[in-house]
Design a protein around this motif. Structure first.
Motif, PDB file in Angstrom:
ATOM      1  N   TRP A 713     -66.876  15.299  -0.250  1.00 47.15           N
ATOM      2  CA  TRP A 713     -65.492  14.862  -0.054  1.00 47.15           C
ATOM      3  C   TRP A 713     -64.939  14.312  -1.358  1.00 47.15           C
ATOM      4  O   TRP A 713     -65.581  13.520  -2.055  1.00 47.15           O
ATOM      5  CB  TRP A 713     -65.427  13.786   1.022  1.00 47.15           C
ATOM      6  CG  TRP A 713     -64.026  13.551   1.518  1.00 47.15           C
ATOM      7  CD1 TRP A 713     -63.451  14.097   2.619  1.00 47.15           C
ATOM      8  CD2 TRP A 713     -63.023  12.713   0.935  1.00 47.15           C
ATOM      9  NE1 TRP A 713     -62.160  13.662   2.766  1.00 47.15           N
ATOM     10  CE2 TRP A 713     -61.867  12.816   1.734  1.00 47.15           C
ATOM     11  CE3 TRP A 713     -62.983  11.902  -0.190  1.00 47.15           C
ATOM     12  CZ2 TRP A 713     -60.694  12.125   1.459  1.00 47.15           C
ATOM     13  CZ3 TRP A 713     -61.807  11.214  -0.476  1.00 47.15           C
ATOM     14  CH2 TRP A 713     -60.685  11.331   0.342  1.00 47.15           C
ATOM     15  N   ARG A 714     -63.761  14.749  -1.700  1.00 46.31           N
ATOM     16  CA  ARG A 714     -63.039  14.192  -2.831  1.00 46.31           C
ATOM     17  C   ARG A 714     -61.554  14.221  -2.476  1.00 46.31           C
ATOM     18  O   ARG A 714     -61.132  15.038  -1.649  1.00 46.31           O
ATOM     19  CB  ARG A 714     -63.314  14.974  -4.117  1.00 46.31           C
ATOM     20  CG  ARG A 714     -62.908  16.420  -4.050  1.00 46.31           C
ATOM     21  CD  ARG A 714     -63.231  17.121  -5.365  1.00 46.31           C
ATOM     22  NE  ARG A 714     -64.626  17.503  -5.443  1.00 46.31           N
ATOM     23  CZ  ARG A 714     -65.274  17.649  -6.586  1.00 46.31           C
ATOM     24  NH1 ARG A 714     -64.694  17.418  -7.717  1.00 46.31           N
ATOM     25  NH2 ARG A 714     -66.539  18.022  -6.586  1.00 46.31           N
ATOM     26  N   PRO A 715     -60.763  13.326  -3.033  1.00 49.83           N
ATOM     27  CA  PRO A 715     -59.348  13.290  -2.638  1.00 49.83           C
ATOM     28  C   PRO A 715     -58.612  14.552  -3.075  1.00 49.83           C
ATOM     29  O   PRO A 715     -58.477  14.831  -4.264  1.00 49.83           O
ATOM     30  CB  PRO A 715     -58.809  12.045  -3.354  1.00 49.83           C
ATOM     31  CG  PRO A 715     -59.779  11.744  -4.435  1.00 49.83           C
ATOM     32  CD  PRO A 715     -61.102  12.256  -3.980  1.00 49.83           C
ATOM     33  N   LEU A 717     -55.114  15.705  -3.082  1.00 52.92           N
ATOM     34  CA  LEU A 717     -53.899  14.918  -2.929  1.00 52.92           C
ATOM     35  C   LEU A 717     -52.661  15.770  -2.723  1.00 52.92           C
ATOM     36  O   LEU A 717     -52.452  16.770  -3.419  1.00 52.92           O
ATOM     37  CB  LEU A 717     -53.688  14.033  -4.167  1.00 52.92           C
ATOM     38  CG  LEU A 717     -54.659  12.863  -4.350  1.00 52.92           C
ATOM     39  CD1 LEU A 717     -54.382  12.151  -5.656  1.00 52.92           C
ATOM     40  CD2 LEU A 717     -54.547  11.890  -3.193  1.00 52.92           C
ATOM     41  N   HIS A 811     -54.888  19.687   1.508  1.00 54.32           N
ATOM     42  CA  HIS A 811     -54.945  18.279   1.127  1.00 54.32           C
ATOM     43  C   HIS A 811     -55.581  17.462   2.247  1.00 54.32           C
ATOM     44  O   HIS A 811     -55.472  17.811   3.424  1.00 54.32           O
ATOM     45  CB  HIS A 811     -53.537  17.753   0.839  1.00 54.32           C
ATOM     46  CG  HIS A 811     -52.569  17.965   1.968  1.00 54.32           C
ATOM     47  ND1 HIS A 811     -51.919  19.160   2.181  1.00 54.32           N
ATOM     48  CD2 HIS A 811     -52.167  17.148   2.971  1.00 54.32           C
ATOM     49  CE1 HIS A 811     -51.153  19.065   3.247  1.00 54.32           C
ATOM     50  NE2 HIS A 811     -51.283  17.851   3.758  1.00 54.32           N
ATOM     51  N   ASN A 812     -56.268  16.409   1.856  1.00 49.32           N
ATOM     52  CA  ASN A 812     -56.818  15.475   2.837  1.00 49.32           C
ATOM     53  C   ASN A 812     -56.299  14.060   2.639  1.00 49.32           C
ATOM     54  O   ASN A 812     -56.711  13.134   3.329  1.00 49.32           O
ATOM     55  CB  ASN A 812     -58.352  15.474   2.787  1.00 49.32           C
ATOM     56  CG  ASN A 812     -58.881  15.199   1.393  1.00 49.32           C
ATOM     57  OD1 ASN A 812     -58.227  14.554   0.584  1.00 49.32           O
ATOM     58  ND2 ASN A 812     -60.065  15.699   1.110  1.00 49.32           N
ATOM     59  N   ALA A 813     -55.405  13.890   1.664  1.00 48.08           N
ATOM     60  CA  ALA A 813     -54.833  12.569   1.393  1.00 48.08           C
ATOM     61  C   ALA A 813     -53.403  12.748   0.905  1.00 48.08           C
ATOM     62  O   ALA A 813     -53.069  13.757   0.267  1.00 48.08           O
ATOM     63  CB  ALA A 813     -55.665  11.803   0.362  1.00 48.08           C
ATOM     64  N   MET A 880     -62.732   4.739   1.796  1.00 48.42           N
ATOM     65  CA  MET A 880     -61.756   5.064   0.755  1.00 48.42           C
ATOM     66  C   MET A 880     -61.617   3.937  -0.253  1.00 48.42           C
ATOM     67  O   MET A 880     -61.472   4.165  -1.459  1.00 48.42           O
ATOM     68  CB  MET A 880     -60.383   5.342   1.397  1.00 48.42           C
ATOM     69  CG  MET A 880     -60.247   6.695   2.036  1.00 48.42           C
ATOM     70  SD  MET A 880     -60.085   8.029   0.842  1.00 48.42           S
ATOM     71  CE  MET A 880     -58.467   7.699   0.187  1.00 48.42           C
ATOM     72  N   LEU A 884     -62.041   4.989  -4.278  1.00 50.16           N
ATOM     73  CA  LEU A 884     -60.888   5.045  -5.182  1.00 50.16           C
ATOM     74  C   LEU A 884     -61.099   4.258  -6.474  1.00 50.16           C
ATOM     75  O   LEU A 884     -60.799   4.768  -7.557  1.00 50.16           O
ATOM     76  CB  LEU A 884     -59.624   4.572  -4.446  1.00 50.16           C
ATOM     77  CG  LEU A 884     -59.140   5.506  -3.325  1.00 50.16           C
ATOM     78  CD1 LEU A 884     -57.952   4.900  -2.606  1.00 50.16           C
ATOM     79  CD2 LEU A 884     -58.770   6.869  -3.886  1.00 50.16           C
ATOM     80  N   VAL A1167     -65.908   9.127   3.846  1.00 50.27           N
ATOM     81  CA  VAL A1167     -65.671   9.781   2.561  1.00 50.27           C
ATOM     82  C   VAL A1167     -66.689   9.368   1.516  1.00 50.27           C
ATOM     83  O   VAL A1167     -66.634   9.837   0.378  1.00 50.27           O
ATOM     84  CB  VAL A1167     -64.251   9.477   2.046  1.00 50.27           C
ATOM     85  CG1 VAL A1167     -63.213   9.918   3.045  1.00 50.27           C
ATOM     86  CG2 VAL A1167     -64.089   8.000   1.712  1.00 50.27           C
TER      87      VAL A1167
END
Length: 1172
Positions: A713-715, A717, A811-813, A880, A884, A1167
């Protein structure tokens, strides 16, 4: 896939439900996604044991004790009565409090099913063992990693071939071979240490590490290669044991006698003996493993002791040679080494009382025992010389052994620098009397034969599930073991060259020293120490191979990545891999039928080298790709070292045997393709372009197969920006922040919404897209941009949210800026759109990042030389908040900032234990951060909180008047303000004066805030009061640089054009605000509880939420006012839309006074993970 873990607590500790009982009320509007798991408890007089079943992600190797992992019934029974967490109360079902999460993690264990469980099952103790609590693994670095690696690395090659390697290759050549091989394994160990410390590695060793790092295709191919290498290693050890038995221990036990045989016949008889006895020994070992692995485990220490004692005996013998060299004579005829058998004196004749008498050696080369007999020409022309086989370390023999002597098969083993008389054309006679080379030797062959002696470095990682601290023990133990064994090997090369005569070194089977094992001649006190010790150690190593290889095959079969191997995943009721053991025995038998130790060694070298090559490749790729999950605790690695190790492995494969290397690579490639395309349909494009499109399509289709694993998992965006009338981006710093977050790489989509129809606004959309492209190039942000046109901005944003991305590349974010002017009356649609966006991201299970005061965020060119990134971890919604800051600190802007994590402890929480658990959790996450637990004890709701809530609700009522007519609007507002003002004046007329008036906005009227006006009140006990009038007009812009703070509350009005609401607070002349009504004295406190008419009508939920926001804001300001960035859980909006404006007020109060804030909402999935 579910997994059990046990939490054992004493009676004095509270259950997790009690820990959460005091916390409740912020995140509104989230529906529980899944009911993840169940719980069961059992109590006795001494302890409480809570067994929780965790729902994972269909990965049998790990569980996820984080999101959605609490019992549904328990959730419903939990009542969050506390006031401090009221903002988070409606999301506790999906976002547990940090304290309860840590209490679960602190006692989490993941023990693999190993030989201990098999042994208990065999002894019918399984039932009793289940009733006992699971014990934590207790093996340390020495017993768990170092000694097993020592036992696996030292083996048959050291005892049977090391002296021969030194004699053939010379001290220099053999030292180079040893150095290259040891360097290769050391580099591999460094890469393996990085992978093994990148999270919790369950049992599975290199197969698990590679398959989880490079995927199932590489994992399956390399796992099978590692399995074949381990199986052939078992064959090699068995052949070594039989060689020791038939040549050195019991030569007369040979079924096929060697007496009287020469050349090929003698070689064939020896090989046949090896095959027969090897098969018998293999059958016996397989039976022992089948009957019970407990016997292998119990004998392991005995075998290890044999290895260590044998090596110590060699070192002791070397020291003794410097004092008193042992008597191991070698008989030379000319420069040829004679087989010391059937003669006792190394001479042609001896003098006795009766004159000169011939010896047994004479009779071997002559036709009669008389002096006038006809003898072999070479025997007659050359003298017999007796030399010491072990001249000693001080003899200077090292200079003669520096360089190599390579032989063709059948060549005579001769002493260098000694002359002999022989004719060029003279035939070789009586060859069975001399020591001959049994194989053709060359440098690359020596490499292939030696390399198996440095394998075995995976023994520690294979036991990772049994280690107390695998992340610490595996690197230290493995590297220490390789250092020790490398030192022993390198020193032994020099010692053998310095102590032993060259012809003895080149005598593979010790024929010139009465059939003794060559390394045994050096040992002290007796050669039998080495012979017996090496025999038992090789038998033990063979048993270990026959124990480990079937379990590796069973693990591969159970992963179902190779459909043809599924049958080998089955076994006995206790889990013993019966079918895998049968397969292993069959493959091992094929190695035994080869019957030559020198031929089998290069085969297993190929498979081990391929395995090590992919370990290095996995580490190099992970380092270069810089995935967010790649955070090894072992820091002494580099991608260049991994590539060097990989190159050495590949080079050694072709040096050892180029045809074996090709066969091994073909096997691995075939398995890779079989796993990749089993049942898959090929599609070929047209040329390079078509191939690229096909590859892209294939990759997108693979992404469609399911959500990514937590480790991947990675953001990804979706950045939502606003554009002005000229289609320029209003918040360029939003893209700067995106660039700083993209250390995790991944997908970036920058989107904007336009109002209207696409036919009429296509040019605007094109200009906006070009502006986005230009800004992305300026910010060096790689990604895509998308512009959506719809009849209103709300729908356009929703379309962006739903339709962006392609297939699995979505996108997931969502990253969107805080609406800074939301308090202005004409901006009411802005904050409504914002709240709807929050609701939509929650419904779509997307993470949401909301930076506040985005203009204050740094550009990509700025650098923070110091400072902190503060994380306020209030509820756990997927990790998250942990991920981040790690991603930000990969960027040069934030690199020098340190990370601090704050979490909130309630009245009943053990803050010391929470800090300890959180520190442990961060250790497993491989994240370096300072930890602080902030205690927020329950306190009475202050009068100021009631007044703040009252003002907020008054403003909300005023906002509702927007849709009324002018007369109705004025009447409604006047009634609200009159009742509020009158009641407060009745209670304390001198403390506060609130004036709410509605006036018509005159054309050209002032739209600026009026200056402060001073006035005096005779009835007020406060001397020289100052009255501050804050007139808030619907068209007056509110500066984000001067937000209202809790110390200077202001009430904003939202009215239709032509309407103003005025509110006045009375302040002291020194600028300090007057205290809320009645709060100054004990009598005033009584007044607080008398001021019921307004407060009792307030929504108590709003009061509690305002209390939470104020209390949290006070604590955050106190701890993080100097922080460069504050990350904070973002509460969810209310489920009903009647309190939307209040929700914005809560967030405003919560973040008041902070320069840079990033509000974060998780997407409902994990995540970040502690696993590798």
């Amino acid at each position: 896939m579910s997994q059990r873990f046990t939490v054992s607590k004493s009676d004095g500790d509270r259950c997790s439900s009690d820990i959460q009982g005091e916390v409740n009320q912020l995140f509104e509007g989230d529906e529980p996604t899944t009911s993840g798991g169940g719980g069961a408890g059992r109590e006795d007089a001494a302890s409480t044991e809570v067994v929780v079943v965790m729902k994972g992600d269909n990965n049998p190797k790990e569980s996820s004790p984080f999101i959605n992992s609490s019992d549904v019934a328990a959730e419903k029974s939990q009542q969050y009565d506390g006031k401090n967490m009221a903002l988070f109360e409606e999301e506790m079902d999906t976002s547990p409090m940090v304290s309860s999460l840590l209490s679960s993690l602190a006692n989490y264990s993941n023990l693999p099913q190993g030989s201990k469980e098999h042994e208990e099952a065999e002894n019918n103790e399984a039932e009793s063992s289940r009733k006992k609590p699971v014990k934590a693994p207790q093996l340390g670095t020495l017993m768990g990693v170092y000694l097993p690696c020592i036992q696996n690395i030292f083996g048959v090659i050291l005892f049977l071939r090391m002296t021969w390697l030194v004699g053939i290759g010379g001290v220099i050549g053999t030292f180079v071979i040893v150095f290259i091989c040891c360097t290769t394994t050391m580099l591999t160990a460094i890469s393996m240490s990085a992978i093994a410390t990148n999270g919790v590695v369950p049992a599975g060793g290199s197969y698990y590490m590679i398959s989880r790092s490079l995927g199932p295709e590489f994992g399956g191919a390399v796992g099978i290669c590692f399995y074949l290498g381990t199986t052939f290693a078992g064959a090699m050890y068995i052949l070594g044991a039989i060689e020791l038995l038939l040549i050195y221990i019991a030569p007369k036990a040979a079924i096929f006698p060697l007496e009287g045989l020469e050349g090929a016949e003698a070689e064939a008889a020896l090989l046949n003996n090896m095959r027969v006895y090897g098969t018998i020994l293999l059958t016996s070992m397989a039976t022992v493993v089948f009957v019970g692995v407990k016997y292998v485990n119990k004998l392991a220490l005995v075998f290890l002791a044999c290895v260590i004692l044998s090596i110590l005996a060699v070192y002791a013998g070397v020291i003794k040679t410097g004092i008193d060299a042992p008597d191991f004579p070698v008989c030379l005829l000319g420069n040829r080494t004679l087989v010391w058998k059937k003669f006792d004196v190394c001479a042609k004749t001896i003098e006795s009382a009766n004159g000169t008498v011939t010896t047994q050696l004479w009779r071997m080369f002559c036709d009669s025992p008389f002096l006038n007999a006809t003898c072999d020409k070479y025997f007659a022309d050359n003298n017999v010389t007796r030399v010491q086989g072990i001249p000693g370390i001080t003899s200077g023999i090292l200079t003669e052994n520096l360089f190599g002597n390579y032989y063709e098969k059948g060549d005579l083993v001769a002493k260098t620098y000694v002359d002999s008389v022989e004719g060029v054309d003279d035939p070789l006679t009586n060859s069975n009397r001399y020591v001959l080379a049994d194989i053709t030797s060359f440098f690359t062959l020596l490499v292939g034969i030696y390399f198996p002696s440095v394998t075995g470095i995976m023994a520690g990682s294979n036991r990772s599930g049994d280690l107390r601290d695998a992340q610490k023990s595996i690197p230290i133990g493995t590297i220490a073991a390789i250092t020790t064994t490398s030192a022993v090997y390198m020193s032994s090369v020099i010692m053998f060259g310095a102590c032993i005569e060259g012809v003895v070194l080149r005598d593979k089977f010790g024929e010139g020293v009465n059939g003794n094992l060559v390394i045994g001649t050096l040992a002290w006190p007796s050669p039998w120490v080495i012979v017996i010790g090496s025999f038992f150690s090789t038998c033990g190593a063979g048993l270990q191979s026959l124990t480990g290889a079937p379990r590796l095959m069973q693990a591969i079969a159970k992963d179902s990545i190779v459909p043809a191997l599924r049958i080998f995943g089955h076994g006995k009721a206790n889990g013993e891999p019966t079918w895998s053991l049968l397969l292993t025995a069959c493959i091992c038998e094929s190695g035994i039928l080869i019957a030559s130790l020198d031929a089998v060694a290069p085969i297993l070298s190929m498979f081990f080298l391929m395995c090590y090559m992919f370990v290095n490749l996995a580490c190099a790729l992970q380092t270069l790709l810089r995935t967010p999950n790649w955070r090894p605790r072992f820091k002494f690695y580099h991608w260049a070292l991994s590539f060097l190790g990989m190159s050495l492995c590949l080079t050694l494969m072709f040096i050892c045997s180029w045809y074996y290397a090709i066969v091994a690579m073909v096997i691995a490639g075939s398995i890779y393709k079989y796993i990749e395309f089993a049942g898959a349909e090929k599609e070929w494009g047209d040329g390079i372009r078509g191939l690229s499109l096909s590859a892209a399509r294939f990759a997108l289709m693979r992404l469609e197969e399911g959500p990514p694993h937590t480790k991947n998992w990675r953001p990804q965006l979706l950045v939502l920006v606003n554009t002005d009338a000229e289609q320029n981006v209003e918040q360029p710093r939003l893209l700067s922040l995106t660039n700083q977050l993209k250390a995790g790489k991944g997908l970036t989509i920058v989107g904007t919404a336009l109002e209207g129809t696409y036919l009429e606004n296509s040019d605007r959309a094109q200009r906006a897209e070009q502006a986005l492209h230009k800004l992305m190039e300026t910010e060096k942000l790689k990604g895509f941009c998308q512009v959506t046109v719809s009849s209103n901005l709300r729908d356009a944003t929703s379309h962006l949210l739903q339709a962006s991305g392609l297939g699995g590349l979505r996108h997931n974010a969502v990253l969107v800026s805080w609406p800074r002017n939301w308090k202005q009356a004409d901006e009411h649609q802005t904050w409504r759109n914002f709240i709807e966006l929050v609701r939509e991201t929650t419904a779509a299970h997307l993470a949401l990042l909301v930076p506040k005061n985005i203009a204050a965020f740094p550009s990509n060119g700025e650098r923070f030389t110091e400072g902190h990134i503060d994380v306020w971890w209030i509820v756990h919604d997927g990790g998250m908040l942990m991920l981040l800051p790690f991603l930000l600190r990969q960027h040069k802007v934030w690199r020098k900032c340190k990370m601090r994590i704050f979490t909130v402890a309630q009245m009943d929480d053990n803050s010391i234990q929470m800090k300890k658990d959180l520190t442990t959790f961060l250790y497993h996450l491989r994240i370096d951060a300072m930890v602080e637990v902030v205690e927020m004890h329950d306190s009475d709701i202050s009068a100021y909180t009631y007044e703040k809530t009252l003002v907020m609700e008054q403003r909300s009522q005023i906002l509702k008047q927007i849709n009324l007519t002018k007369t109705e609007r004025e009447r409604e507002i006047q009634s609200i303000t009159d009742s509020s003002r009158g009641s407060i004046r009745r209670k304390n007329p001198a403390a506060v004066t609130i004036q709410l008036s509605v006036t018509e906005d005159q054309p050209g009227g002032s739209k600026e805030e009026k200056p402060e006006e001073e006035s005096k009140s005779a009835s007020s006990p406060v001397s020289s009061p100052a009255q501050v009038q804050l007139i808030h007009d619907n068209t007056t812009p509110t500066s984000p640089a001067t937000p209202a703070t809790p110390l200077t509350p202001a009430t904003e009005g939202a009215q239709t054009p032509g309407q103003q609401v005025q509110m006045t607070w009375t302040e002291k002349c020194d600028g300090e605000p007057a205290k809320p009504p009645g709060a100054a004295t004990p009598e005033g406190i009584k007044d607080i509880f008398n001021m019921k008419p307004e407060w009792e009508n307030l929504n108590q939920s709003n009061v509690r939420r305002m209390h939470t926001a104020l209390r949290l804001n006070e604590v955050i300001i106190k701890k993080s006012s100097e922080a460069k960035l504050v990350l904070l859980n973002m509460p969810g909006p209310p489920k009903n839309r009647t309190g939307d404006e209040n929700y914005m007020e809560f967030l405003e109060v919560l973040t008041d006074g902070l320069n840079r804030v990033l509000l974060v909402r998780g997407g409902g999935r994990e995540v970040i993970t502690i696993y590798s």
